[in-house]
Each structure stands twice: as C-alpha cells, then as structure tokens.
Design an enzyme around this catalytic site. Structure first.
Site, short mmCIF file in Angstrom:
data_model
loop_
_atom_site.label_atom_id
_atom_site.label_comp_id
_atom_site.label_asym_id
_atom_site.label_seq_id
_atom_site.Cartn_x
_atom_site.Cartn_y
_atom_site.Cartn_z
N HIS A 60 7.83 -4.32 -50.10
CA HIS A 60 7.90 -5.71 -49.70
C HIS A 60 7.04 -6.01 -48.47
O HIS A 60 7.00 -7.13 -47.99
CB HIS A 60 9.37 -6.08 -49.42
CG HIS A 60 9.65 -7.53 -49.42
ND1 HIS A 60 10.10 -8.21 -48.30
CD2 HIS A 60 9.56 -8.47 -50.39
CE1 HIS A 60 10.28 -9.48 -48.59
NE2 HIS A 60 9.96 -9.68 -49.85
N ASP B 100 15.78 -15.21 -25.99
CA ASP B 100 15.45 -15.60 -24.62
C ASP B 100 13.99 -16.05 -24.56
O ASP B 100 13.51 -16.70 -25.48
CB ASP B 100 15.78 -14.47 -23.65
CG ASP B 100 17.29 -14.22 -23.57
OD1 ASP B 100 18.06 -15.13 -23.92
OD2 ASP B 100 17.69 -13.11 -23.19
N ASP C 194 -11.04 -2.28 -40.34
CA ASP C 194 -11.85 -1.44 -39.43
C ASP C 194 -11.05 -0.90 -38.26
O ASP C 194 -11.62 -0.56 -37.21
CB ASP C 194 -13.05 -2.23 -38.90
CG ASP C 194 -14.12 -2.44 -39.96
OD1 ASP C 194 -14.09 -1.72 -40.99
OD2 ASP C 194 -14.97 -3.33 -39.78
N LYS D 180 3.82 -6.74 -45.98
CA LYS D 180 2.55 -7.48 -46.06
C LYS D 180 1.73 -7.10 -44.83
O LYS D 180 1.95 -7.62 -43.74
CB LYS D 180 2.76 -8.98 -46.08
CG LYS D 180 3.49 -9.51 -47.33
CD LYS D 180 4.98 -9.60 -47.12
CE LYS D 180 5.67 -10.21 -48.34
NZ LYS D 180 7.13 -10.14 -48.24
N HIS E 17 10.27 -19.49 -46.28
CA HIS E 17 10.01 -18.09 -46.65
C HIS E 17 9.83 -17.22 -45.42
O HIS E 17 9.54 -16.02 -45.53
CB HIS E 17 8.76 -18.02 -47.54
CG HIS E 17 8.60 -16.73 -48.27
ND1 HIS E 17 7.66 -15.79 -47.91
CD2 HIS E 17 9.26 -16.23 -49.34
CE1 HIS E 17 7.74 -14.75 -48.73
NE2 HIS E 17 8.70 -14.99 -49.61
N LYS F 118 10.32 -15.01 -41.86
CA LYS F 118 11.18 -13.92 -41.39
C LYS F 118 10.83 -13.68 -39.93
O LYS F 118 10.22 -12.67 -39.55
CB LYS F 118 10.95 -12.63 -42.19
CG LYS F 118 11.10 -12.77 -43.72
CD LYS F 118 9.78 -12.97 -44.38
CE LYS F 118 9.81 -12.84 -45.89
NZ LYS F 118 10.76 -13.65 -46.60
#
Length: 428
Positions: free
Chosen positions: A140, A326, A147, A142, A319, A321
């Site tokens: 899952h 603080d 380089d 991404k 979608h 996450k």
C-alpha cells in the site's frame, strides 16, 4: 532467487514483504535526519507535476512503488516518462501491488518492460470466478525516489481520480516532497524492499556521500521514515501515533480516510481531549467506501462525549492520511488508521518535526474543516441510541480482531514477482 528477464534488465533477486533476516531488519530502523526541505503537496494538481518533472530530470535511477496505477491519462503519462527515462540509460525499477494494479493490461506492462523498465508485482493473482482473491497484505506504500536526491511519499496513487477534473469522485489527498539527508533513508528502504539492497545502511550511506548522491538541502526539517511490515515492524506507525498523542499539550488534528483504529489509539485520542487538548478529526463524509464511513460513525459517541471535535468532509471523498500534534510534529504517508493499514498492509509514513511545515499543514486542514466539512453535534438524536451503541460495540470488537483472524488463516506468503511478458503465439 532468479527471475525472468524484463526487457533489458534481469531480476536477480525478488524480495518478500519482509527483510530476509533480523540483522537487516535492524538496518531498516531509521532515525531522525536533520536539515531537510519538505514541501506539502495537495492533490494531483500539485503532486503529479512535481513528480513528473523530477522523473524527466532523472539521470541515474528511478525507484517507484505504488498501490494503484491505472491506464488513464495520468498512468499513460507516467508510462511515457518512464519509458523515455529507461531509453536514455536511467535504471528504472517499478513495484506495483497485485490487487491495486490487477487490471493493468499485459500490453501496458509489456511496453514498460520492452523499454528496459524493471516491473515487479507484489502478490499478483488471477481472478477466481471473476473475483480477486489477493485482498489482504497489500503493498500500500506510495514512494518515489529519483537519483537518490529527491523523494516523494504520501497517499496519492498514479490515477486520474486524484485530479479535480475527474468529477465528484475526485479524491482529496496529500503527499510531501523531500530534499535532504532523509532521502538517503527512503532510497535505502525502497531498494531493500525491492530486493536490490545488499549493503548495510551505514555502508550504503558512506558510499552515497562519496559519490555525491545525497542532496544537502540545509533546511530546518527533521524527518524520520517509519513503516510497517508483517514481522519486525508490525506496529511502528501505530506506536508513533500513540507516542505523539500521549505528549500532546495544545492541539491534535487527524485527517484520515478510513478511521477505525484499535482501542489504544482511541483511548489516547479521548484522553488528550479530556486533559484539555483541542482534538479535531477530519473524516469521510462523502465516502468512496460506504462501509468505512459506517464503521467510523460507530466510534463517534465514544469520542464526542469527551470533547473530540469530528468533521466530516463532504465535498468529495477524503483519501488523506495526515496528522499533526501541537506546533511541530506531523506525519504524512500511506497508512490509514484502520485494521488493514495498522495490522496487514505494507505501509510507510514520514514523521516530520518542522514548525513551518506543521503550520502549513494546519492551515490547509483548517481551511478544509471550515469551508467543506460538517461538524458532528455532541448530543446527537437520542432515538436508537441503545441500538447504535450495541451494534457499534459488536462491530468494533469484530473488526479489532479481524487482522489476527486473517493472519491465522493458512495462506501463501506474498512476494514481489517480476512481470514476464507473455510470449507471442506463432502464426499457423
């Protein structure tokens, strides 16, 4: 383990979802790296141009892994860029999830392989009676590293539904671009997970500095890579949340698409609100998966009665996450706060300590909550309260133990496997 040739590149080793031994696992415990520049990227409009430009500028190596790649305008543009990079001599390694990318055609993948792109599929499986069977333990993450000088990580897949012009179902999401010493860790991790990393992390970092690979950003941001796998690092992301929430003094903002955490996280969220921390949750109001919204709502009464503020984002499917605590701590990555992400999937987040970035993320989320969300009332309609609490209790405990039940079932061990282009049938 030997793999079949992929275009011009042969795969010599294909990694499992886990480091091969405990010693290498320890090498994949990443610490805080200072001196990074971190840029928040919101939705495909900001993310895709940055990533695609970095890919076009690649001179030595591209490492890319994603849960979803579609053959739409975004996927086709990515394909063109990767093919062009491989043809000019850049080493290109692409790792895809067998469930999220299960609909990619052999022709699409074959064009990549023929150009010299190394394509690997995590846990590929054909359909049984028209139904996919590889639902669990997904790749899952991404991550893109170019380089070894610039890296991207977040929740955005390579698909057109992350662009506003996709329509009402376009997703609201976040990622970051990182330039600086933390890129070395992301680079090392991506190589290790793909089976290409033989050196220790320390040795690889020394070699990278000698070759001038790692970018020196001289920014203010502290960055730490954390991840979860299904052996040594099962709870690293959850533990990072727990530690940050337990120390919160002023504010907590969590924006998460699929919110159904375990009791420990719920308790820390509730306890923070009880001790006077301003706690805001931004959750799906227009879900892409209805069950996710229904499951999250089972938890509302428990949280609202102790002062947690819950916003439902209603403009389009959320979608994201991301979270902040603080005025300094933030996290961005692929991990939802649900049983799949916290207990089954292969996930990766970055932790960030940077006041400027924290404030920017807070302002983006504050704009979202003020302008495009509805706030859940603390005292909701009492009708059906007992039924709601009873069902919520049962659903919560069923889903809480769901990953353990799935993990106990006999199953194959998911692995990355090379894409092998089907042989052309000979004419009679």
């Amino acid at each position: 383990m030997n793999g079949a040739p992929l275009g011009k590149v042969s795969v010599e080793h294909i990694a499992t979802d886990l480091p091969p031994d405990a010693a290498q696992a320890r090498e994949l415990d990443y610490g805080w790296q200072p001196g990074n520049r971190i840029e928040l990227l919101e939705n495909g409009e900001e993310y895709f141009p940055k990533v695609f430009e970095a890919l076009r500028q690649a001179r030595q190596e591209i490492l890319l892994e994603t849960f979803i790649l579609f053959e739409d305008k975004v996927g086709v543009e990515l394909q063109d860029i990767l093919i062009e990079a491989a043809q000019r001599g850049v080493k290109v390694l692409v790792s895809l999830d067998g469930f999220g990318c299960g609909e990619l055609s052999p022709g699409f993948l074959g064009q990549l392989a023929a150009a010299g792109v190394t394509v690997q599929m995590f846990d590929p499986a054909s359909k049984t009676l028209g139904i996919r069977t590889n639902w669990f333990r997904r790749l899952h993450r991404k991550i893109v590293v170019v380089d070894a000088t610039v890296a991207f990580i977040g929740g955005i897949n390579f698909s057109a539904d992350h662009l506003e012009d996709f329509g009402p179902e376009a997703k609201q999401d976040y990622a970051v671009q990182i330039i600086g010493p933390a890129v070395a860790d992301l680079h090392h991790f991506a190589l290790a997970q793909s089976g290409r990393q033989a050196r220790t992390r320390r040795g690889w970092r020394r070699r990278g500095h000698r070759l001038g690979l790692w970018a020196t950003a001289e920014g203010d941001g502290l960055v730490r890579l954390i991840y979860r796998d299904n052996l040594q690092h099962r709870s690293d992301i959850e533990d990072a949340y727990l530690q940050a929430l337990s120390k919160a003094q002023q504010r907590i903002v969590i924006a998460n698409a699929y919110f159904f955490p375990g009791y420990r996280l719920l308790r820390e969220i509730r306890n923070a609100a009880r001790r006077g921390v301003h706690v805001q949750l931004i959750l799906q109001g227009q879900p892409d998966v209805m069950m996710a919204k229904l499951a999250a709502r089972m938890l509302y009464d428990y949280l609202l009665k102790d002062g947690v503020v819950i916003h439902e984002y209603c403009q389009r499917p959320l979608h994201g996450k991301v979270a902040l605590v603080d005025d300094e701590w933030s996290t961005v990555g692929s991990s939802n706060l649900d049983p799949l992400s916290l207990a089954l999937n292969l996930e990766a987040n970055v932790l960030i300590r940077d006041r400027k970035f924290n404030q920017q993320l807070f302002q983006r989320l504050e704009t979202l909550s003020r302008n495009h969300c509805k706030t859940m009332p603390e005292n909701r309609t009492p009708r059906g309260w007992l039924w709601r609490v009873t069902v919520g209790f049962l659903v919560f405990h069923v889903l809480r133990h769901f990953p353990a039940w799935i993990g106990g079932l006999p199953a194959h061990k998911p692995r990355l496997k090379p894409f092998v282009q089907p042989a052309k049938s000979e004419e009679p």
